[in-house]
Design an enzyme around this catalytic site. Structure first.
Site, PDB file in Angstrom:
ATOM      1  N   THR A 131      -8.451  -9.734  -6.650  1.00 22.88           N
ATOM      2  CA  THR A 131      -8.683  -9.564  -5.209  1.00 22.88           C
ATOM      3  C   THR A 131      -9.868 -10.389  -4.720  1.00 22.88           C
ATOM      4  OG1 THR A 131      -9.359  -7.921  -3.565  1.00 22.88           O
ATOM      5  CG2 THR A 131     -10.050  -7.500  -5.811  1.00 22.88           C
ATOM      6  N   ASP A 132      -9.868 -10.682  -3.423  1.00 23.99           N
ATOM      7  CA  ASP A 132     -11.028 -11.374  -2.841  1.00 23.99           C
ATOM      8  C   ASP A 132     -12.258 -10.464  -2.772  1.00 23.99           C
ATOM      9  OD1 ASP A 132     -10.196  -9.674  -0.786  1.00 23.99           O
ATOM     10  OD2 ASP A 132     -10.043 -11.238   0.738  1.00 23.99           O
ATOM     11  N   GLU A 133     -12.045  -9.149  -2.938  1.00 22.05           N
ATOM     12  CA  GLU A 133     -13.179  -8.219  -2.785  1.00 22.05           C
ATOM     13  C   GLU A 133     -14.231  -8.407  -3.874  1.00 22.05           C
ATOM     14  OE1 GLU A 133     -12.351  -4.202  -1.747  1.00 22.05           O
ATOM     15  OE2 GLU A 133     -10.634  -4.740  -0.512  1.00 22.05           O
ATOM     16  N   TYR A 156     -14.078   0.123  -6.469  1.00 25.18           N
ATOM     17  CA  TYR A 156     -12.824  -0.614  -6.686  1.00 25.18           C
ATOM     18  C   TYR A 156     -13.118  -2.074  -7.030  1.00 25.18           C
ATOM     19  CZ  TYR A 156      -8.847  -3.539  -5.367  1.00 25.18           C
ATOM     20  OH  TYR A 156      -7.856  -4.511  -5.356  1.00 25.18           O
ATOM     21  N   LYS A 160     -12.440  -4.327 -10.451  1.00 22.23           N
ATOM     22  CA  LYS A 160     -11.619  -5.545 -10.494  1.00 22.23           C
ATOM     23  C   LYS A 160     -12.460  -6.724 -10.992  1.00 22.23           C
ATOM     24  CE  LYS A 160      -7.874  -6.146  -9.296  1.00 22.23           C
ATOM     25  NZ  LYS A 160      -6.571  -6.020 -10.036  1.00 22.23           N
TER      26      LYS A 160
HETATM   27  P1  NAD Z   1      -0.367  -0.470  -5.572  1.00 20.97           P
HETATM   28  O1  NAD Z   1      -1.403   0.593  -5.624  1.00 20.97           O
HETATM   29  O2  NAD Z   1       0.645  -0.464  -4.478  1.00 20.97           O
HETATM   30  O3  NAD Z   1       0.453  -0.487  -6.951  1.00 20.97           O
HETATM   31  C1  NAD Z   1      -0.176  -0.360  -8.188  1.00 20.97           C
HETATM   32  C2  NAD Z   1       0.910  -0.114  -9.229  1.00 20.97           C
HETATM   33  O4  NAD Z   1       0.254  -0.004 -10.519  1.00 20.97           O
HETATM   34  C3  NAD Z   1       1.691   1.174  -9.029  1.00 20.97           C
HETATM   35  O5  NAD Z   1       3.069   0.935  -9.200  1.00 20.97           O
HETATM   36  C4  NAD Z   1       1.157   2.105 -10.101  1.00 20.97           C
HETATM   37  O6  NAD Z   1       2.110   3.061 -10.538  1.00 20.97           O
HETATM   38  C5  NAD Z   1       0.799   1.113 -11.196  1.00 20.97           C
HETATM   39  N1  NAD Z   1      -0.220   1.642 -12.112  1.00 20.97           N
HETATM   40  C6  NAD Z   1      -1.401   2.224 -11.784  1.00 20.97           C
HETATM   41  N2  NAD Z   1      -2.053   2.604 -12.899  1.00 20.97           N
HETATM   42  C7  NAD Z   1      -1.287   2.231 -13.950  1.00 20.97           C
HETATM   43  C8  NAD Z   1      -1.434   2.340 -15.365  1.00 20.97           C
HETATM   44  N3  NAD Z   1      -2.504   2.933 -15.913  1.00 20.97           N
HETATM   45  N4  NAD Z   1      -0.470   1.828 -16.152  1.00 20.97           N
HETATM   46  C9  NAD Z   1       0.642   1.241 -15.615  1.00 20.97           C
HETATM   47  N5  NAD Z   1       0.843   1.148 -14.300  1.00 20.97           N
HETATM   48  C10 NAD Z   1      -0.116   1.615 -13.467  1.00 20.97           C
HETATM   49  O7  NAD Z   1      -1.174  -1.835  -5.608  1.00 20.97           O
HETATM   50  P2  NAD Z   1      -0.897  -3.219  -4.853  1.00 20.97           P
HETATM   51  O8  NAD Z   1      -1.484  -3.153  -3.510  1.00 20.97           O
HETATM   52  O9  NAD Z   1       0.513  -3.597  -5.031  1.00 20.97           O
HETATM   53  O10 NAD Z   1      -1.826  -4.184  -5.722  1.00 20.97           O
HETATM   54  C11 NAD Z   1      -1.332  -4.772  -6.915  1.00 20.97           C
HETATM   55  C12 NAD Z   1      -2.430  -5.624  -7.532  1.00 20.97           C
HETATM   56  O11 NAD Z   1      -2.825  -6.636  -6.606  1.00 20.97           O
HETATM   57  C13 NAD Z   1      -3.687  -4.830  -7.888  1.00 20.97           C
HETATM   58  O12 NAD Z   1      -4.184  -5.353  -9.102  1.00 20.97           O
HETATM   59  C14 NAD Z   1      -4.636  -5.140  -6.736  1.00 20.97           C
HETATM   60  O13 NAD Z   1      -5.980  -5.077  -7.160  1.00 20.97           O
HETATM   61  C15 NAD Z   1      -4.224  -6.562  -6.384  1.00 20.97           C
HETATM   62  N6  NAD Z   1      -4.430  -6.946  -4.985  1.00 20.97           N
HETATM   63  C16 NAD Z   1      -3.961  -6.162  -3.959  1.00 20.97           C
HETATM   64  C17 NAD Z   1      -4.109  -6.607  -2.646  1.00 20.97           C
HETATM   65  C18 NAD Z   1      -3.596  -5.792  -1.483  1.00 20.97           C
HETATM   66  O14 NAD Z   1      -3.858  -6.148  -0.335  1.00 20.97           O
HETATM   67  N7  NAD Z   1      -2.825  -4.738  -1.687  1.00 20.97           N
HETATM   68  C19 NAD Z   1      -4.773  -7.813  -2.387  1.00 20.97           C
HETATM   69  C20 NAD Z   1      -5.249  -8.571  -3.457  1.00 20.97           C
HETATM   70  C21 NAD Z   1      -5.063  -8.135  -4.755  1.00 20.97           C
HETATM   71  O1  DAU Z   2      -8.933  -7.759   0.316  1.00 20.18           O
HETATM   72  C1  DAU Z   2      -7.972  -7.360  -0.608  1.00 20.18           C
HETATM   73  C2  DAU Z   2      -7.942  -5.853  -0.699  1.00 20.18           C
HETATM   74  O2  DAU Z   2      -7.346  -5.390   0.505  1.00 20.18           O
HETATM   75  C3  DAU Z   2      -7.175  -5.336  -1.910  1.00 20.18           C
HETATM   76  O3  DAU Z   2      -7.840  -5.758  -3.083  1.00 20.18           O
HETATM   77  C4  DAU Z   2      -7.081  -3.812  -1.879  1.00 20.18           C
HETATM   78  O4  DAU Z   2      -6.284  -3.369  -2.956  1.00 20.18           O
HETATM   79  C5  DAU Z   2      -6.441  -3.406  -0.573  1.00 20.18           C
HETATM   80  O5  DAU Z   2      -6.425  -2.002  -0.479  1.00 20.18           O
HETATM   81  C6  DAU Z   2      -7.209  -3.997   0.622  1.00 20.18           C
HETATM   82  O6  DAU Z   2      -8.506  -3.377   0.756  1.00 20.18           O
HETATM   83  P1  DAU Z   2      -9.104  -2.916   2.192  1.00 20.18           P
HETATM   84  O7  DAU Z   2     -10.120  -1.876   1.958  1.00 20.18           O
HETATM   85  O8  DAU Z   2      -9.488  -4.103   3.007  1.00 20.18           O
HETATM   86  O9  DAU Z   2      -7.733  -2.296   2.837  1.00 20.18           O
HETATM   87  P2  DAU Z   2      -7.464  -0.977   3.715  1.00 20.18           P
HETATM   88  O10 DAU Z   2      -6.059  -1.079   4.196  1.00 20.18           O
HETATM   89  O11 DAU Z   2      -7.881   0.251   2.992  1.00 20.18           O
HETATM   90  O12 DAU Z   2      -8.443  -1.169   4.948  1.00 20.18           O
HETATM   91  C7  DAU Z   2      -8.366  -2.313   5.795  1.00 20.18           C
HETATM   92  C8  DAU Z   2      -9.478  -2.191   6.826  1.00 20.18           C
HETATM   93  O13 DAU Z   2      -9.181  -1.099   7.707  1.00 20.18           O
HETATM   94  C9  DAU Z   2     -10.837  -1.873   6.225  1.00 20.18           C
HETATM   95  O14 DAU Z   2     -11.850  -2.542   6.973  1.00 20.18           O
HETATM   96  C10 DAU Z   2     -10.986  -0.366   6.406  1.00 20.18           C
HETATM   97  C11 DAU Z   2     -10.214  -0.102   7.688  1.00 20.18           C
HETATM   98  N1  DAU Z   2      -9.554   1.223   7.775  1.00 20.18           N
HETATM   99  C12 DAU Z   2      -8.741   1.598   6.740  1.00 20.18           C
HETATM  100  C13 DAU Z   2      -8.095   2.823   6.750  1.00 20.18           C
HETATM  101  C14 DAU Z   2      -7.216   3.241   5.607  1.00 20.18           C
HETATM  102  C15 DAU Z   2      -9.726   2.049   8.878  1.00 20.18           C
HETATM  103  O15 DAU Z   2     -10.436   1.683   9.840  1.00 20.18           O
HETATM  104  N2  DAU Z   2      -9.090   3.265   8.890  1.00 20.18           N
HETATM  105  C16 DAU Z   2      -8.300   3.696   7.878  1.00 20.18           C
HETATM  106  O16 DAU Z   2      -7.758   4.832   7.937  1.00 20.18           O
END
Ligand code: NAD
Ligand code: DAU
Length: 353
Positions: A131-133, A156, A160
């Protein structure tokens, strides 16, 4: 047949990647390894589950012996590792599971790959999805590049970042062939409604408050999830071993502006008059340690591999809102049971207190 292991394939991004690869590469076997936590949902993959080149393994990446068995049973030559705990708010409430899954789970998978491949690392690849975080928060402009120093700010992102370091350490120490990509915020179908976009679409539909953290002026860079899946596929096949690639949408939005666009589009699709849902906006206590701004520079990915996002945001967000409104059964399934308790705990006092 080449066997590719995708971890976390039942989650949001993983399910889009599995779908893309199963359909695009009938000659490759795609093994989806997932523990099926609250975030994993096999119904995300109903349309590809019957395909002959798809397998599912229910397993926990933290279980090293099980990982060894899976490598041996399937003769895995490539791993795309997405399994993780992914929600920042949950990491604030309970950091331990994040360290366990994201750090120790990644370590178990790396070790299993290293042991399985140690006699011959040729044509093997461990691709880690991050992730970019990990780069922290951009307070004063600029963009994250591949050389930006790590500065994670939440449990988190710390977990990562730690997993990324282990991946690089395995490359340096054991010559494990690895690639890492760091992506910005994804949006699109099948995202668990704890994250901003699906949560707010569902709340608008049900006339429930929209809990905006702080003043709503945090900035995120949004990328349509299928574009992320395309980027992963491209990097997995054409990326340079040992390298890092940043993936982003060049699409920054202040939360409150994004929320207003969502309200406008959702109201129109729901046949409500413009502005009908504006009053749902509810400013609540800010997220602890809330990162102000993320913005990714994905020039390297564009210049080296020719990748660009395919969807304009206006098109992507409308497609996404329409999908959630059309798939209420999916939403009802994932928001029943434990989700209700989660929502009450996370938002009960924030909204009513
Ligand atoms: P998600 O939470 O939707 O899915 C995570 C999946 O991992 C689920 O299917 C869960 O069952 C599985 N999982 C969790 N713990 C596990 C374990 N111990 N063993 C096997 N499986 C397990 O997540 P996502 O949003 O699809 O993100 C996927 C990946 O991409 C993550 O590594 C996250 O850090 C990264 N990522 C997410 C975003 C985003 O915006 N969602 C952005 C950048 C990177
Ligand atoms: O940047 C990549 C990341 O983006 C991924 O690595 C993470 O897995 C993914 O969850 C996401 O993280 P964020 O914290 O940015 O996403 P989230 O959807 O939780 O929140 C987006 C923005 O909205 C953040 O500034 C917090 C705000 N927010 C979120 C929720 C859930 C609110 O204001 N209210 C809310 O209820």
């Amino acid at each position: 047949m080449e066997n590719i292991l995708i971890t976390g394939g039942a989650g949001f991004i993983g399910s889009h990647l599995v779908r893309l690869m199963v359909n695009k590469y009938p000659e490759k076997r795609i093994i989806n390894l997932d523990k099926l936590t609250y975030a994993g949902n096999l119904s995300n993959l109903e349309d590809v589950a019957h395909k002959p080149n798809y397998r599912f393994e229910k397993a926990d990446i933290c279980d090293y012996e099980h990982m060894q068995q899976i490598f041996a049973a399937h003769r895995i030559s490539g791993v795309i590792h997405l399994a993780a705990e992914s929600h920042v708010d949950r990491s604030i409430a309970d950091p331990f599971i994040f360290a366990k899954t994201n750090v120790l789970g990644t370590l178990a998978l790396l070790q299993a790959a290293k042991e399985a491949w140690k006699a011959d690392m040729q044509d093997k690849l461990f691709y880690h999805v991050s992730t970019d975080e990990v780069y922290g928060s951009l307070e004063h402009g600029g963009f994250f590049t591949e050389t930006t120093p790590y500065d994670p700010q939440s449990p988190y992102s710390a977990s990562k970042a730690s997993s990324d370091h282990f991946v690089r350490a395995f490359h340096n120490t054991y010559k494990l062939p690895v690639i890492i990509s760091n992506c910005s915020n994804n949006y699109g179908p099948y995202q668990f409604p704890e994250k901003l976009i699906p949560l707010f679409i569902n709340n608008i539909r049900h006339n429930k408050p929209l809990p905006v953290y702080g003043k709503g002026d945090n900035v995120r860079d949004w990328l349509f999830v299928e574009d992320h899946a395309r980027a992963i596929d491209l990097i997995f096949h054409k990326g340079k071993t040992g390298d890092t690639y940043n993936i982003g949408g060049f699409n920054e939005w202040k939360n409150i502006d994004l929320i207003k666009v969502m309200i406008k589009v959702a109201d129109r699709l729901l046949g409500r008059p413009e502005g009908a849902s504006d009053d749902l906006i509810t400013y609540v206590a800010d997220r602890a340690g809330h990162d102000l701004r993320y913005a990714i520079d994905s020039t390297k990915l564009h210049e080296e591999l020719g990748w660009l996002p395919s969807l304009q945001f206006e098109e992507g967000i409308e497609k996404t809102i329409r999908w959630y409104l059309d798939n209420q059964t999916w939403m009802d399934n994932v928001t029943s049971g434990d989700y209700q308790k989660y929502y009450q705990q996370m938002y009960g006092t924030r909204i009513t207190g």
